[in-house]
Design an enzyme around this catalytic site. Structure first.
Site, PDB file in Angstrom:
ATOM      1  N   LYS A   1       0.839  -1.208   0.000  1.00  0.00           N
ATOM      2  CA  LYS A   1       0.000   0.000   0.000  1.00  0.00           C
ATOM      3  C   LYS A   1       0.874   1.260   0.000  1.00  0.00           C
ATOM      4  CE  LYS A   1      -2.597   0.848   3.861  1.00  0.00           C
ATOM      5  NZ  LYS A   1      -2.476   2.229   4.300  1.00  0.00           N
ATOM      6  N   SER A   2       1.851   1.321   0.875  1.00  0.00           N
ATOM      7  CA  SER A   2       2.683   2.531   0.977  1.00  0.00           C
ATOM      8  C   SER A   2       3.424   2.786  -0.333  1.00  0.00           C
ATOM      9  CB  SER A   2       3.724   2.377   2.086  1.00  0.00           C
ATOM     10  OG  SER A   2       3.100   2.360   3.330  1.00  0.00           O
TER      11      SER A   2
ATOM     12  N   GLY B   1      -5.040   8.182   5.249  1.00  0.00           N
ATOM     13  CA  GLY B   1      -4.159   9.218   5.787  1.00  0.00           C
ATOM     14  C   GLY B   1      -2.989   9.476   4.860  1.00  0.00           C
TER      15      GLY B   1
ATOM     16  N   SER C   1       7.123   9.882  11.580  1.00  0.00           N
ATOM     17  CA  SER C   1       6.025   9.600  10.655  1.00  0.00           C
ATOM     18  C   SER C   1       6.509   9.671   9.213  1.00  0.00           C
ATOM     19  CB  SER C   1       4.890  10.615  10.872  1.00  0.00           C
ATOM     20  OG  SER C   1       4.025  10.617   9.771  1.00  0.00           O
TER      21      SER C   1
ATOM     22  N   ASP D   1       2.402  -0.645  11.868  1.00  0.00           N
ATOM     23  CA  ASP D   1       1.162  -1.233  11.351  1.00  0.00           C
ATOM     24  C   ASP D   1       0.984  -2.690  11.773  1.00  0.00           C
ATOM     25  OD1 ASP D   1       0.495   1.136  10.163  1.00  0.00           O
ATOM     26  OD2 ASP D   1       1.231   0.595   8.184  1.00  0.00           O
TER      27      ASP D   1
ATOM     28  N   ARG E   1      -7.025  -2.962  10.161  1.00  0.00           N
ATOM     29  CA  ARG E   1      -6.020  -3.824  10.811  1.00  0.00           C
ATOM     30  C   ARG E   1      -6.549  -4.436  12.114  1.00  0.00           C
ATOM     31  NH1 ARG E   1      -1.984  -3.255   7.198  1.00  0.00           N
ATOM     32  NH2 ARG E   1      -1.585  -1.138   6.478  1.00  0.00           N
TER      33      ARG E   1
END
Ligand code: S3P
Length: 449
Positions: A22-23, A94, A167, A315, A388
Site C-alpha cells: 500500500k505505501s 491518511g 512519521s 502497522d 487492521r
C-alpha cells in the site's frame, strides 16, 4: 454491515502471495503522475486507499488507465497538474491526504482535501506546521487541526526541518512539497521511518541525499518515466505470518513480498518470540527489495517491543498484540502512542477486543501489557471501522474456542479486499498443494536484536 465468522483453524501449511504494498503504491502513482511520460505500474493492489490516490490524481488532470485489475498506466504530465473541479475525497487514507497536501501546497491553484469520519479525526497539524514554514497557505477546517484541509496554492521555499514525530507520512508530505519548492529541503528524522518516498524518487531519477538521519531534495526535478512492479505488502502478510508462527509446526511461505529493511522489524520480533523466520531477498533492481519469507511456528514466548523498533512495525502492532496474547509470559509494547491516532485508537481497540476474548491486558498511555496464554474464547467483536483491527482479530479467532464474529468488516477493503478469501483458504487447506516445497536456499534467520 458485513461480519466475518471464524472458528479455530487447522494447522497452517501454505504458500501464499499478498496484494501489492500500500505505501509503495501510493508513492508510485504520485511520482509517476509527475513524470515525463507514461509509466506502467504492475502488481497494483485493488485496495480502497490506493484507489483514492489514483482518483485524486485523475481529478488533478492525470490520465490513468487500468487495462487489468492490477495494472495501471499512469500518463505522467511533466509535473503539470490542473485545478480539481471539486474537493478531493481521500476516504480513509491518511497517506493520500498527507502526501497530497504536500504536493498541492506549491501548485498554482487552490484545492480542498476531505476524508471519511475516521480520517477527519486524525491530526493534520503535524504536516501543516512545517508546510507553513515553507510558505504554504494551508488551513484545517475541522476542530483541533483536522480535515477538511484547504490549500491556497502558493510558491514554496525549501527548509530544514526536524520531525517531532516519527512519521513517514510527514516525511513524504515534506518531500512532495520540496519537489515544487525553490532550493533545498532537508528533513531530519530522529528515528528512521519507512523510506519508500526516497527510494521511489531515486528510482524515477530524482535524487535524494541521505546523510546522518536526514533526507535532502532539491526542487524542480522532473521524474523520468519508468515502469515499476509493486512487491507484496509485508503488512498484509503479517496476519498470516503470525497465524503460522503461533502454531507449533505451522509452516508458511510468502512469495514476492517486499523486504525493505525499514519495514521488516516484525521478523526480528517473531524470532525473539521463538518462531523460525527465514528471508531470501531475490530482487533489488527496482530499489525495493523483494523475495520470499518462510515462517515455521512454535510455542511463542513473550517479548518487549519498544523504542526505535516501533516506527518500522507500527502497522503490525495489532497482530503482534494478538501474538502476545498467544505467547507464554507478558508481552509489553511501549512508546507506541501513535497507535492512538491511527484509523481508530488502536491501543483501546486492541485492549477491548483481547479482554472480550478472555485475555488479561493492561492499557498503558503509550502501549499495552498483555498477559499471554489465557485460553481465548470466541466473542462478538467490533472492527472499530479499522482494517487492521478487523484482520488481527480474525486471526485471533483462528486460535479461540468457539466462534468469533468480527462485525463490520467492510473496512478490510482499505488495504486487503481479498482477506476473507485467504482466511477461507487457510481454514480449508485442501485448496493448497499437498506438499509445499521447502526452500533450502533461504538466508538464515535474523539474529536476535
Ligand atoms: C504510512 C506510514 C505510517 C503507516 C501508514 C502508512 C505511509 O503512518 O501507519 O499505514 O505509507 O507512509 P505514519 O507515517 O503516520 O506513522
Amino acid at each position: 454491515m458485513d461480519d466475518i465468522r471464524i472458528k479455530r483453524a487447522p494447522r497452517i501449511e501454505a504458500e501464499i502471495t499478498v496484494p501489492g504494498d500500500k505505501s509503495i503504491s501510493h508513492r508510485a502513482v504520485l511520482i509517476a503522475s509527475l513524470a515525463n511520460g507514461p509509466c506502467v505500474l504492475r502488481g497494483f493492489p485493488q485496495s480502497e486507499d490506493c484507489m483514492k490516490t489514483v482518483n485524486a490524481m485523475r481529478a488533478l488532470g492525470i490520465k490513468i488507465e487500468q487495462p487489468e485489475p492490477v495494472v495501471l498506466i499512469v500518463h505522467g504530465n511533466r509535473r503539470k497538474l490542473t485545478a480539481p473541479k471539486a474537493e478531493i475525497d481521500c476516504g480513509n487514507s491518511g497517506t493520500t491526504m498527507r502526501l497530497l497536501a504536500g504536493m498541492l501546497a506549491g501548485q498554482p491553484f487552490d484545492s480542498q482535501l476531505v476524508g471519511d469520519g475516521s480520517l477527519s479525526r486524525r491530526p493534520m497539524a503535524r504536516i501543516m506546521d512545517p508546510l507553513r514554514l515553507m510558505g504554504a497557505k494551508i488551513e484545517a477546517k475541522g476542530e483541533h487541526d483536522t480535515a477538511p484541509i484547504c490549500i491556497t496554492g502558493t510558491p514554496l521555499e525549501g527548509i530544514r526541518y526536524v520531525m517531532p514525530v516519527a512519521s513517514a507520512q510527514l516525511k513524504g508530505a515534506l518531500l512532495f512539497a520540496a519537489l515544487f519548492a525553490k532550493g533545498k529541503t532537508t528533513v531530519e528524522e530522529p528515528v528512521p521511518t519507512r523510506n519508500h518516498t526516497e527510494l521511489m524518487l531515486n528510482y524515477f531519477l530524482v535524487h535524494t541525499q541521505r546523510e546522518n538521519g536526514t533526507v535532502s531534495l532539491f526542487g524542480d526535478n522532473v521524474p523520468e518515466s519508468r515502469d515499476f512492479s509493486i512487491p507484496g505488502d509485508l503488512s498484509s502478510a503479517a496476519f498470516w505470518m503470525v497465524a503460522a508462527a503461533a502454531q507449533p509446526g505451522g509452516h508458511l511461505l510468502v512469495r514476492g513480498v517486499g523486504l525493505n529493511e525499514t519495514r521488516t522489524a516484525i521478523l526480528g520480533v517473531l524470532v525473539r518470540m521463538g518462531a523460525q523466520v527465514r528471508e531470501a531477498i531475490e530482487e533489488v533492481d527496482q530499489f525495493e527489495p523483494r523475495g520470499t519469507l518462510e515462517i515455521t511456528g512454535a510455542h511463542l514466548k513473550a517479548t518487549v517491543i519498544q523504542g526505535k523498533e516501533i516506527p518500522p512495525l507500527i502497522d503490525e502492532l495489532p497482530i503482534l498484540a494478538v501474538a502476545g496474547a498467544l505467547a507464554n509470559g507478558t508481552t509489553i509494547i511501549r512508546h507506541a502512542q501513535e497507535l492512538r491516532v491511527k484509523e481508530t485508537d488502536r491501543i483501546a481497540a486492541i485492549a477491548h477486543n483481547l479482554r472480550s476474548m478472555g485475555a488479561q491486558v493492561v492499557e498503558l498511555d503509550d502501549g499495552l501489557e498483555i498477559h499471554g496464554r489465557a485460553p481465548l474464547h470466541g466473542a462478538r467483536l467490533s472492527s472499530f471501522g479499522d482494517h487492521r483491527i478487523a484482520m488481527a482479530f480474525a486471526v485471533a479467532g483462528m486460535f479461540a474456542e468457539g466462534e468469533t464474529v468480527i462485525q463490520d468488516v467492510r473496512c478490510v477493503a482499505t488495504s486487503y479486499p481479498d482477506f476473507s478469501k485467504m482466511l477461507n483458504s487457510l481454514a480449508n487447506p485442501k485448496s493448497y498443494r499437498e506438499t509445499t516445497p521447502v526452500i533450502t536456499s533461504l538466508a538464515p534467520s535474523r539474529p536476535e536484536d
